[in-house]
Design a protein around this motif. Structure first.
Motif, PDB file in Angstrom:
ATOM      1  N   ILE A  11       0.835  -1.195   0.000  1.00 31.79           N
ATOM      2  CA  ILE A  11       0.000   0.000   0.000  1.00 31.79           C
ATOM      3  C   ILE A  11       0.872   1.248   0.000  1.00 31.79           C
ATOM      4  O   ILE A  11       0.660   2.172  -0.773  1.00 31.79           O
ATOM      5  CB  ILE A  11      -0.937   0.000   1.233  1.00 31.79           C
ATOM      6  N   LEU A  12       1.909   1.242   0.871  1.00 33.12           N
ATOM      7  CA  LEU A  12       2.667   2.482   1.071  1.00 33.12           C
ATOM      8  C   LEU A  12       3.658   2.772  -0.053  1.00 33.12           C
ATOM      9  O   LEU A  12       3.702   3.886  -0.561  1.00 33.12           O
ATOM     10  CB  LEU A  12       3.410   2.422   2.410  1.00 33.12           C
ATOM     11  N   VAL A  13       4.457   1.766  -0.442  1.00 33.89           N
ATOM     12  CA  VAL A  13       5.540   2.066  -1.395  1.00 33.89           C
ATOM     13  C   VAL A  13       5.005   2.589  -2.730  1.00 33.89           C
ATOM     14  O   VAL A  13       5.458   3.635  -3.205  1.00 33.89           O
ATOM     15  CB  VAL A  13       6.482   0.855  -1.563  1.00 33.89           C
ATOM     16  N   PRO A  14       4.023   1.907  -3.365  1.00 32.49           N
ATOM     17  CA  PRO A  14       3.507   2.481  -4.620  1.00 32.49           C
ATOM     18  C   PRO A  14       2.861   3.842  -4.412  1.00 32.49           C
ATOM     19  O   PRO A  14       3.045   4.757  -5.228  1.00 32.49           O
ATOM     20  CB  PRO A  14       2.467   1.451  -5.071  1.00 32.49           C
ATOM     21  N   ALA A  15       2.124   4.001  -3.303  1.00 32.06           N
ATOM     22  CA  ALA A  15       1.489   5.297  -3.048  1.00 32.06           C
ATOM     23  C   ALA A  15       2.537   6.393  -2.945  1.00 32.06           C
ATOM     24  O   ALA A  15       2.369   7.494  -3.469  1.00 32.06           O
ATOM     25  CB  ALA A  15       0.671   5.227  -1.764  1.00 32.06           C
ATOM     26  N   MET A  16       3.656   6.057  -2.274  1.00 30.96           N
ATOM     27  CA  MET A  16       4.723   7.041  -2.123  1.00 30.96           C
ATOM     28  C   MET A  16       5.385   7.332  -3.455  1.00 30.96           C
ATOM     29  O   MET A  16       5.748   8.456  -3.759  1.00 30.96           O
ATOM     30  CB  MET A  16       5.791   6.514  -1.152  1.00 30.96           C
TER      31      MET A  16
END
Lengths: 341, 298
Positions: free
Chosen positions: A276-281
């Motif tokens: 969830i976090l890495v692609p969003a970032m």
């Protein structure tokens, strides 16, 4: 009566249970394995590769933080040590990158073993500080030892495979990440995991019940660092250039935030939150500051409001659905299914 | 051996060490009283430097006034952070407090650092000098700013000492650091003391950052070095030992200067790291271990 040769979901469940997986997790892994057949855009493949890499690092972090209650603050340095060991061996001795990855893991394991040995007397927070100091020293050493490491201008390393495509790298990283997941799940689901948790909660009580504190703590630190080193070895031959900044504390912080948002002590939560976090970032590229602020705020919020993290949220949801009998309604077999730990 | 070869590093080291001592004082105070291993201490140092920079350049306040503004700004920020974060956590659960607060301060550090970066960019903002000019001490020239910084540190430390040992509030703070429950029994308002302590610790960090502005210009990442240096000092003398952190600061300053002169730039950090690792290994309770002070051991 079950017939021979028919597909039996509860038996599959049993096999997967031994590997610490659940049917849903298994499906997701299969999905990850076929993704390159569907998405061919190199950008997405690279993004997924780095996501898996962060996930593997966060899992290695969780193995220490969530079980023996030591936040390995130098994780990025062990990652960097793996990368530099592998890179330097390949550049100076012409060692194959595949063996280099293992050598990187070995180097990180040796340092992890030493740090584990040296921090035995220290309580959780000081052991964490010690790993941090070792990491700072290692970074200073890498930056200043210019003759060996080329300092902050970076070391060029050979690539892992002779291909312009990113898909081979993706599969290598996927295998590493799944290997890490299964290994850590199997260990933590066994009696060893129990011993880790006991040590993390109360050292004296654990020793009183006959747990060999020294053995388990050193084993945990060594393995966690070795996995970080393995991932580092991969990274060195994936990007082709490594700099001492990869050992910077901010990389540890990223793994830490992913681990805590995912839910401490679950291992698989780290993968979930990484995806969830890495692609969003990544989609917020160019806004590095906003990215880090979000990490910081998420970390504070998780600690203050919901310490169980995403894994805890999923477990609560699962329990809710099980209590309402929703699984039986949709035809899932619920005989062997127990809540994820 | 030429006597100036020994004397010069000691003088430089002392001037350097005064501000380390000041930083470490704040860290030791928060750890001793609230049991928080503050990872965001360096970022309050940074906030202090920025506040001083803007009051000095944009608002044209004098050097002393700029430093005071920085202190008050950081104090208010510290109070807000304590009320918003640590107070909330204390109400919810005190389980695994040390580790949880450590992670919270980490989050605070990330947020502060990157907010400043977003607002003002990553470039360095410094002033040439608060008080221009240099002074001859022995055989070396020292800028007046360094000497004033050292004097500020000494005055602040002395002021703190008087505050902690002579005033009623200061005594309450010490009482809380010795025994929380006991101090509550004799009527100390715990919440208030905690908030005040955290605010003061931030103010002290900002004071250090502001008075060193002409030597280390303000930038978002500037807090990391003072942070781990103050950690060194605290571990060197024993965590939470407020009094001894002064000697630790001076000692570290001298050690670094010697390492710098012997091995050259860049290596002084590696040397002091090696020293601190040795301390943790062989004397984890610190050089000036004292009964009743928390130690690094289990």
């Amino acid at each position: 009566m079950e017939k021979k040769g028919t597909f039996d979901i509860s038996r599959l469940n049993g096999y997967l249970g031994k590997l610490g997986l659940k049917p849903l997790g298994f499906l997701l892994i299969i999905l990850l394995a076929v993704i390159p057949l569907i998405i061919t855009d190199q950008f997405w493949i690279r993004l997924l590769t780095s996501t898996l890499m962060m996930a593997a690092l966060a899992m290695a972090f969780d193995f220490s933080a969530g079980f023996i209650n030591i936040n390995n603050f130098g994780l990025a340095a062990f990652w960097g040590l793996g990368a530099y060991t592998s890179g330097l061996l390949a550049v100076n001795l012409g060692l194959s990158p595949w063996l280099g990855m293992l050598a990187g893991a070995l180097a990180a394991a040796v340092l992890g073993f030493l740090v584990g040995l040296l921090t035995l007397r220290l309580s959780g927070i000081f052991a964490s500080c010690m790993t941090w100091f070792v990491a700072l020293a290692l970074m200073a050493l890498t930056t200043n030892w210019v003759e060996l490491t080329r300092g902050s201008s970076g070391l060029s390393t050979p690539y892992l495979v002779d291909s312009l495509s990113n898909i081979p790298y993706y599969y290598v990283m996927l295998i590493i990440a799944i290997g890490v997941l299964i290994l850590l799940r199997v260990i933590t689901n066994s009696h060893i995991g129990m011993a880790f948790k006991a040590i993390g909660q109360d050292k004296q009580a654990a020793e009183a019940s006959g747990i060999n504190f020294v053995k388990y703590r050193i084993f945990n630190m060594t393995l966690s660092c070795a996995l970080a080193g393995l991932v580092g070895g991969f990274y060195a031959h994936y990007t082709g250039v490594i700099t001492p900044t990869m050992m910077h504390t901010s990389n540890t912080v990223e793994a830490l935030a992913i681990c805590y948002v995912g839910g401490r002590g679950s291992i698989w939560g780290a993968i979930l939150s990484a995806f969830i976090l890495v692609p969003a970032m990544e989609l917020m590229k160019g806004m590095m500051e906003v990215r880090m602020i979000i990490y910081g705020v998420l970390l504070i919020l998780v600690m203050l409001v919901y310490p169980a993290g995403l894994a805890g949220l999923c477990n609560a949801l699962y329990k809710f659905m099980k209590d309402k009998g929703l699984f039986r309604k949709f035809g899932f077999v619920s005989k062997n299914v127990t809540g994820r730990s | 051996m030429d006597p100036s070869q020994i004397a010069d590093p000691i003088i430089t080291g002392l001037l350097r060490g005064g501000l380390y001592a000041l930083m470490a004082l704040g860290l030791a105070l928060v750890f001793g009283v609230m049991n928080i291993p503050n990872f965001a201490h360096g970022d309050f140092y940074m906030v202090g430097a920025y506040l001083a920079f803007f009051s000095f350049t944009a608002f044209g306040l004098g050097p002393i006034l700029s430093i005071i503004v920085a202190m008050f700004g950081a104090f208010i920020l510290g109070v807000l952070v304590e009320k918003g974060v640590f107070y909330t956590l204390r109400k919810r659960s005190k389980k695994n407090w040390v580790m949880n607060t450590f992670l919270l301060t980490l989050g605070i550090s990330i947020v502060l650092q990157n907010s400043v970066k977003m607002l003002f960019g990553a470039n360095y903002r410094g002033v040439t000098a608060f008080w221009p000019g240099t002074m001859q001490i022995g055989s070396i020239n020292v800028s007046i700013d360094r000497i004033v910084g050292f004097l500020i540190a000494i005055i602040a430390i002395a002021g703190f000492w008087v505050f902690l040992s002579k005033t009623k509030v200061g005594r309450s703070i010490r009482a809380v650091s010795q025994d929380e429950t006991g101090s509550q029994l004799v009527g100390v308002n715990l919440n208030w003391i905690h908030t005040l302590t955290f605010g003061l610790s931030c103010a002290v960090a900002a004071l250090a950052g502001a008075s060193l502005l002409s030597i280390t210009p303000a930038s978002p990442g500037m807090g990391l070095t003072p942070l781990y240096k103050s950690w060194f000092v605290c571990i060197l003398v024993g965590m939470g030992n407020v009094g001894a952190s002064i000697w630790g600061g001076l000692l570290l300053g001298i050690l670094e200067t010697f390492a710098y002169m012997q091995f050259g730039a860049g290596w002084q950090d590696a040397i002091s790291l090696a020293v601190i690792i040795l301390i943790l290994l062989f004397k984890p309770s610190g050089l000036f271990a004292k009964k009743g002070v928390k130690s690094a051991l289990e």
